[in-house]
Design an enzyme around this catalytic site. Structure first.
Site, PDB file in Angstrom:
ATOM      1  N   ALA A  16       0.837  -1.209   0.000  1.00 34.35           N
ATOM      2  CA  ALA A  16       0.000   0.000   0.000  1.00 34.35           C
ATOM      3  C   ALA A  16       0.872   1.259   0.000  1.00 34.35           C
ATOM      4  O   ALA A  16       0.608   2.207  -0.748  1.00 34.35           O
ATOM      5  CB  ALA A  16      -0.921  -0.015   1.224  1.00 34.35           C
ATOM      6  N   CYS A 131       2.851   6.648  11.352  1.00 39.95           N
ATOM      7  CA  CYS A 131       1.884   7.500  10.638  1.00 39.95           C
ATOM      8  C   CYS A 131       1.021   8.336  11.588  1.00 39.95           C
ATOM      9  O   CYS A 131       0.791   9.533  11.356  1.00 39.95           O
ATOM     10  CB  CYS A 131       1.005   6.634   9.739  1.00 39.95           C
ATOM     11  SG  CYS A 131       0.352   5.183  10.577  1.00 39.95           S
ATOM     12  N   SER A 161      -5.456   1.404   5.798  1.00 40.44           N
ATOM     13  CA  SER A 161      -4.202   1.443   5.030  1.00 40.44           C
ATOM     14  C   SER A 161      -2.981   1.271   5.922  1.00 40.44           C
ATOM     15  O   SER A 161      -1.973   0.717   5.484  1.00 40.44           O
ATOM     16  CB  SER A 161      -4.102   2.755   4.252  1.00 40.44           C
ATOM     17  OG  SER A 161      -4.192   3.855   5.132  1.00 40.44           O
ATOM     18  N   LYS A 216       4.502   3.913  20.444  1.00 38.96           N
ATOM     19  CA  LYS A 216       5.271   4.560  19.361  1.00 38.96           C
ATOM     20  C   LYS A 216       4.950   6.044  19.299  1.00 38.96           C
ATOM     21  O   LYS A 216       5.840   6.888  19.211  1.00 38.96           O
ATOM     22  CB  LYS A 216       4.916   3.934  17.998  1.00 38.96           C
ATOM     23  CG  LYS A 216       5.498   2.565  17.768  1.00 38.96           C
ATOM     24  CD  LYS A 216       4.993   2.024  16.425  1.00 38.96           C
ATOM     25  CE  LYS A 216       5.239   0.536  16.320  1.00 38.96           C
ATOM     26  NZ  LYS A 216       4.598  -0.057  15.139  1.00 38.96           N
ATOM     27  N   HIS A 245      -6.150   8.794   8.378  1.00 38.61           N
ATOM     28  CA  HIS A 245      -6.310   8.726   9.834  1.00 38.61           C
ATOM     29  C   HIS A 245      -6.859  10.059  10.343  1.00 38.61           C
ATOM     30  O   HIS A 245      -6.480  11.123   9.837  1.00 38.61           O
ATOM     31  CB  HIS A 245      -4.963   8.551  10.536  1.00 38.61           C
ATOM     32  CG  HIS A 245      -4.313   7.217  10.371  1.00 38.61           C
ATOM     33  ND1 HIS A 245      -4.902   6.133   9.763  1.00 38.61           N
ATOM     34  CD2 HIS A 245      -3.079   6.785  10.771  1.00 38.61           C
ATOM     35  CE1 HIS A 245      -4.071   5.097   9.795  1.00 38.61           C
ATOM     36  NE2 HIS A 245      -2.954   5.475  10.393  1.00 38.61           N
TER      37      HIS A 245
HETATM   38  P1  A2P Z   1       4.549  -8.763  -1.685  1.00 40.35           P
HETATM   39  O1  A2P Z   1       3.495  -7.917  -2.335  1.00 40.35           O
HETATM   40  O2  A2P Z   1       5.361  -9.533  -2.662  1.00 40.35           O
HETATM   41  O3  A2P Z   1       4.050  -9.558  -0.524  1.00 40.35           O
HETATM   42  P2  A2P Z   1       1.675  -4.017   2.738  1.00 40.35           P
HETATM   43  O4  A2P Z   1       2.188  -3.141   3.849  1.00 40.35           O
HETATM   44  O5  A2P Z   1       0.675  -3.333   1.873  1.00 40.35           O
HETATM   45  O6  A2P Z   1       1.210  -5.328   3.275  1.00 40.35           O
HETATM   46  O7  A2P Z   1       2.931  -4.313   1.784  1.00 40.35           O
HETATM   47  C1  A2P Z   1       4.107  -4.942   2.232  1.00 40.35           C
HETATM   48  C2  A2P Z   1       5.145  -4.875   1.128  1.00 40.35           C
HETATM   49  O8  A2P Z   1       6.324  -5.531   1.618  1.00 40.35           O
HETATM   50  C3  A2P Z   1       4.747  -5.624  -0.133  1.00 40.35           C
HETATM   51  O9  A2P Z   1       5.346  -4.992  -1.246  1.00 40.35           O
HETATM   52  C4  A2P Z   1       5.360  -6.990   0.100  1.00 40.35           C
HETATM   53  O10 A2P Z   1       5.638  -7.697  -1.082  1.00 40.35           O
HETATM   54  C5  A2P Z   1       6.665  -6.587   0.729  1.00 40.35           C
HETATM   55  N1  A2P Z   1       7.274  -7.682   1.469  1.00 40.35           N
HETATM   56  C6  A2P Z   1       6.715  -8.418   2.468  1.00 40.35           C
HETATM   57  N2  A2P Z   1       7.596  -9.348   2.897  1.00 40.35           N
HETATM   58  C7  A2P Z   1       8.723  -9.202   2.166  1.00 40.35           C
HETATM   59  C8  A2P Z   1       9.986  -9.857   2.121  1.00 40.35           C
HETATM   60  N3  A2P Z   1      10.273 -10.871   2.955  1.00 40.35           N
HETATM   61  N4  A2P Z   1      10.902  -9.451   1.194  1.00 40.35           N
HETATM   62  C9  A2P Z   1      10.605  -8.431   0.371  1.00 40.35           C
HETATM   63  N5  A2P Z   1       9.440  -7.775   0.362  1.00 40.35           N
HETATM   64  C10 A2P Z   1       8.508  -8.149   1.243  1.00 40.35           C
END
Ligand code: A2P
Length: 336
Positions: A16, A131, A161, A216, A245
């Protein structure tokens, strides 16, 4: 593109916040020679558009940062803890949106409107604040600078979000199910989200009774204001809103202060817009804050519970994905 401009990486580009970071880099014409997009193996091969070009998302690995000068991380605390030091070791500067390094005394925690100077002391990592903290304290800074805030009480109304793209989808899906009279089993958040309100989905510290989000906000306010003596209490609540928010804020200053003075100080403050139309009963709302860079401030009034005249109550709304996360991170990168 100019080859002398930095190679920029967005880690968590499919999330997001990551998607909004890519938008902000494009909208604000951030100077870069190349943009690289990283996410988990699940997303490798997906494509995203940047300045009319199609870019392919790559799996994040230890080799990802070999040619990267600036990395904007928004992929959760464990990914930052593992990969941000690797990026720094490879020579990149990291702007990290997770909570992993925020309270590390060697890491600057920056809201550009408040403490841009803190960036100078960085050793490779700069932390982007929580945030709810950014949205609460950006409008307080112009007041605090003139008439120090001694005590601050915050109650948040936090959107989906902040818990990521999957939580936003859960809000949509559970709302559809609720309206159709169908059962819905929550997968991302711990409680039913449609037509409901619940205490923030982070762990409570048994010693204080405050959850991690509240802790936090309290700690980060002191660090960003560089004022360990400011007394802060927060209650963080999740509401069924997609991306902005709101915060109800009551603060007590060192000296008496009037609502007119607060309005005056905020009327030209950077990153803030007054929405305080008493006649029309029109005040900050998530639907107006969504997609806007500024934090909306209204309901500015004397706190009647403090007869000394030093306290004010107000209500703010800010886009969690923009000023609460992606925009603030890109503003930090611009300062670099
Ligand atoms: P992915 O879309 O491949 O899961 P959000 O906060 O919206 O949940 O997004 C988290 C972001 O962090 C996404 O882009 C997710 O990729 C990425 N992410 C989560 N775990 C990992 C990881 N182990 N390595 C790299 N990116 C990650």
């Amino acid at each position: 593109m100019n080859a002398r401009e930095p190679v920029v990486a967005v880690v968590g580009a499919t999330g997001a916040v990551g998607v909004e970071i890519v938008h902000c880099l494009e909208q604000r014409k951030f100077p870069l020679s190349k943009l690289r997009l990283f996410a988990s193996a699940r997303s490798a091969g997906k494509t995203m558009t940047f300045r009319g070009e199609t870019l392919t998302v790559e799996e994040l690995t230890e080799r990802s940062f070999d040619d990267v000068n600036l990395a904007l991380f928004s992929a959760g605390g464990s990914t930052s803890r593992k990969f941000a030091p690797i990026a720094v070791e490879r020579g990149a500067v990291v702007v990290d949106n997770s909570s992993a390094f925020r309270m590390d005394p060697t890491v600057p925690l920056v809201v550009p409107e408040i403490n841009a100077d803190a960036i100078r002391s960085h050793r490779g990592i700069i932390a982007n604040p929580n945030c709810a903290a950014i949205i609460s304290i950006t409008p307080l800074w112009p007041i605090h600078r003139e008439n120090p805030v001694r005590r601050l009480i915050l109650s948040t109304y936090q959107s989906a979000s902040g818990a990521g793209a999957a939580a936003m989808e859960e809000l949509r899906e559970s709302t559809r199910a609720y309206l159709a009279g169908q059962p819905y089993e929550p997968k991302v958040l711990p409680h039913p989200y449609a037509f409901n309100v619940f205490s923030h989905n982070t762990k409570i510290d048994p010693a204080t009774g405050y959850n991690e989000e509240e802790t936090k906000v309290i700690q980060e306010t002191k660090k960003i204001f560089n004022d360990p003596n400011i007394r802060v209490s927060a209650t963080c609540i999740r509401v069924p809103v997609l991306r902005a928010h709101c915060v109800s804020i009551t603060f007590e200053c060192e000296r008496p202060i009037t609502p007119e003075e607060v309005r005056e100080r905020l009327s030209n403050a950077p990153g803030v817009a007054l929405v305080d139309d008493v006649e029309r009963n029109y005040f900050p709302m998530p639907v107006d804050a969504s997609g806007r860079d500024e934090i909306l401030v209204g309901r500015i009034r004397k706190d009647l519970s403090d007869p000394s005249g030093r306290s004010i109550s107000m209500f703010v709304a800010g886009d969690q994905l923009l000023k609460g996360a992606a925009l603030n991170a890109v503003q930090i990168a611009e300062l670099l």
